[in-house]
Design an enzyme around this catalytic site. Structure first.
Site, short mmCIF file in Angstrom:
data_model
loop_
_atom_site.label_atom_id
_atom_site.label_comp_id
_atom_site.label_asym_id
_atom_site.label_seq_id
_atom_site.Cartn_x
_atom_site.Cartn_y
_atom_site.Cartn_z
N VAL A 191 0.84 -1.21 0.00
CA VAL A 191 0.00 0.00 0.00
C VAL A 191 0.87 1.25 0.00
O VAL A 191 0.68 2.16 -0.80
CB VAL A 191 -0.95 -0.01 1.22
N LYS A 194 15.43 -2.84 3.61
CA LYS A 194 14.45 -2.47 2.57
C LYS A 194 14.68 -1.02 2.15
O LYS A 194 14.66 -0.70 0.96
CB LYS A 194 13.04 -2.64 3.16
N ARG A 237 -5.69 -3.89 -5.68
CA ARG A 237 -5.51 -5.34 -5.79
C ARG A 237 -4.08 -5.61 -6.20
O ARG A 237 -3.53 -4.89 -7.06
CB ARG A 237 -6.43 -5.93 -6.88
N GLU A 238 -3.47 -6.62 -5.58
CA GLU A 238 -2.11 -6.98 -5.98
C GLU A 238 -2.15 -7.43 -7.43
O GLU A 238 -3.08 -8.07 -7.87
CB GLU A 238 -1.57 -8.07 -5.07
N LEU A 282 -17.10 -13.84 -9.27
CA LEU A 282 -17.91 -15.07 -9.25
C LEU A 282 -17.12 -16.21 -9.89
O LEU A 282 -17.69 -17.09 -10.53
CB LEU A 282 -19.23 -14.85 -9.99
N CYS A 304 -5.21 -9.87 2.34
CA CYS A 304 -6.36 -9.01 2.64
C CYS A 304 -7.61 -9.79 3.02
O CYS A 304 -8.06 -9.71 4.16
CB CYS A 304 -6.62 -8.07 1.47
#
Ligand code: UDX
Length: 469
Positions: free
Chosen positions: A11, A35, A153-154, A266, A276
């Protein structure tokens, strides 16, 4: 505007790079020194399409700088908190990192700051932040706290940030609302240079929804939990289809044509994973519980999801009779395609179940093998999917990477011990796999045997042989 982003995870890094892309001066802080060193040298800690390019482009233009938390706190008029809120053993979100940042801001910042919580947090976290900033503030700090949940979304995070369905901001003051409108103006007007698409001029302008902080925080958990519920719903329908001989793909299509339902999310399969959905569903159940609400519906969503692996293993036993001593090829380790993320990936409990039953597992994933080694040390990692399938008694499709759709399945057929494919993501096409000589079993759709696609012959028109769904 000068903006600070605290935390360079999925994020934080996406938010920092995209805010710089749309024209802001961004300082991104990371407390993990390894990092941080990598980021300062333009090295990506995660695999995310387009992110490396825009991050380094912004760095080269001086729009994006990486450094420590103290510098970050001193930099921005707006401070986006994007630190991790991992699940605690009881399912609650761990808010210690958020509290730590709030305390540092209270002690070190002065003048006016808009403090924006972007991490996924339980409802009323903003209220707690406001209170604790007030308790610990030493300097002349004037502040607003706002909530700005992300819906990235990743695998498509950059596109989701720059072309969102909506932007949600939760505020308690008009000043905070106006600052967030200003920050997101290039996105709400779609007036930025898009790194993904040549021409975005006709793109839908996303709405910026202004609510109170509690409602914004709930929108995040409710949205993720609702999507997870849709997936568990279609997975139950898939189980039913397998028993009554229907085709879940057709059922989902029929359902999805109703705009009140919508066709997205779906797709049945071996369950939702990632960092998540599983934790947000659990956290939402806990939040409701603490407020005296028994969210039994979500408990069922979680239970259905947890049973996907057992169901898939049962189908494998039905095909193989005995799993012990068999060689199983697993194609896909990441929780979904276009990411190297294996956190809460269905591949992990599945492979542990296979090993538990005495199978030998050979696996391949285009991006996630390095990250998977920590959770799955006892399997064979292969350089390509064909090597993984060599001599296999069964091939399990676990992540729907495009690469697997494009594979030469007749070549695979010539190397396996038994031409058996269990497709946990309905990536391939039953008819063509059967014509290639495979026994093909998928989720909620009729299984087919080599050369016999009895169930499908009724409807299938004569199509050229292709395994692409
Ligand atoms: C999700 C939300 O989509 C995003 O808005 C939020 O910000 C973060 O959580 P992400 O976890 O990256 O994003 O993945 P997503 O694409 O939503 O998929 C989640 C899981 O559901 C994956 O394991 C995926 O395979 C599974 N899934 C998704 C299904 O099984 N069926 C579907 O129809 C869709």
């Amino acid at each position: 505007m000068k903006i600070s982003v605290i935390g360079a995870g999925y994020v934080g890094l996406t938010t920092a790079a995209c805010l710089a892309q749309i024209g802001h001066q961004v300082f991104c802080s990371e407390s993990d020194n390894d990092k941080l060193e990598k980021l300062k040298n333009g090295i990506m800690p995660i695999f995310e399409p387009q992110l490396e390019a825009i991050m380094n482009d912004a760095r080269s233009k001086g729009q994006l700088v990486f450094g420590g938390t103290e510098e970050g706190i001193a930099w921005g008029k707006a401070i986006f908190i994007c630190v991790g809120t991992p699940p605690l053993p009881n399912g609650d979100a761990d808010l210690s990192a958020i509290e730590g940042v709030a305390r540092a801001i209270a002690k070190r910042a002065s003048g006016y700051r808009l403090i924006v919580e972007k991490s996924t947090v339980p409802v009323q976290t903003g209220a707690q932040l406001r209170k604790h900033l007030g308790i610990h503030q030493s300097n002349a700090l004037e502040y607003d706290v706002a909530s700005n949940p992300e819906f990235l979304r990743e695998g498509s995070a950059v596109g989701d940030f720059l072309h969102p369905d909506r932007i949600v901001v939760g505020v308690e003051s008009e000043r905070a609302a106006n600052l967030l409108r200003e920050i997101y103006a290039p996105v709400t007007e779609q007036s930025f240079e898009c790194p993904i698409h040549k021409d975005c001029s006709n793109r839908k302008r996303p709405r910026l929804l202004v609510t109170d902080t509690n409602s914004a925080e709930l929108i995040k958990h409710a949205s993720n939990s609702f999507l997870a519920m849709k997936i568990s719903f279609i997975n139950m329908v898939a189980n039913l289809c397998e028993v009554v001989g229907a085709d879940v793909t057709q059922v989902a299509e029929g359902m999805g044509l109703d705009p009140r339902i919508g066709g997205s999310f779906l797709n049945p399969g071996i369950g939702f994973g990632g960092f998540c959905f599983p934790k947000d569903v659990q956290a939402f159940i806990r939040i409701a519980q603490k407020s005296g609400c028994d969210f039994s519906l979500l408990k069922e969503v979680e239970k259905i999801n947890q049973e996907r692996i057992g169901h898939f293993m049962q189908r494998l036993r039905e095909e193989l009779w005995v799993v012990r001593g068999k060689k199983i090829a697993v194609l896909g380790l990441a929780f979904k395609p276009n990411t190297d993320d294996v956190r809460f990936a269905p591949s992990i409990p599945l492979i542990n179940a296979l090993i538990g039953e005495g199978a030998a597992v050979s696996a391949y994933d285009p991006e996630a093998m390095e990250k998977a080694k920590a959770d799955l040390p006892d399997i064979k990692y292969c350089a390509d999917p064909y090597t993984a399938c060599e001599g296999a008694d069964a091939i399990l499709l676990v992540t729907e990477w495009e690469e697997f759709r494009q594979m030469d399945w007749s070549r695979v057929k010539s190397t396996v011990e038994q031409p058996l494919v269990l497709d946990g993501r309905n990536l391939l096409k039953a008819e063509a796999m059967s014509q290639l000589g495979f026994r093909y079993v998928s989720v909620g759709r009729p299984s087919v045997s080599p050369g016999r696609d009895a169930a499908l012959s009724v409807v299938a028109s004569k199509k050229e042989v292709s395994v692409l769904r």
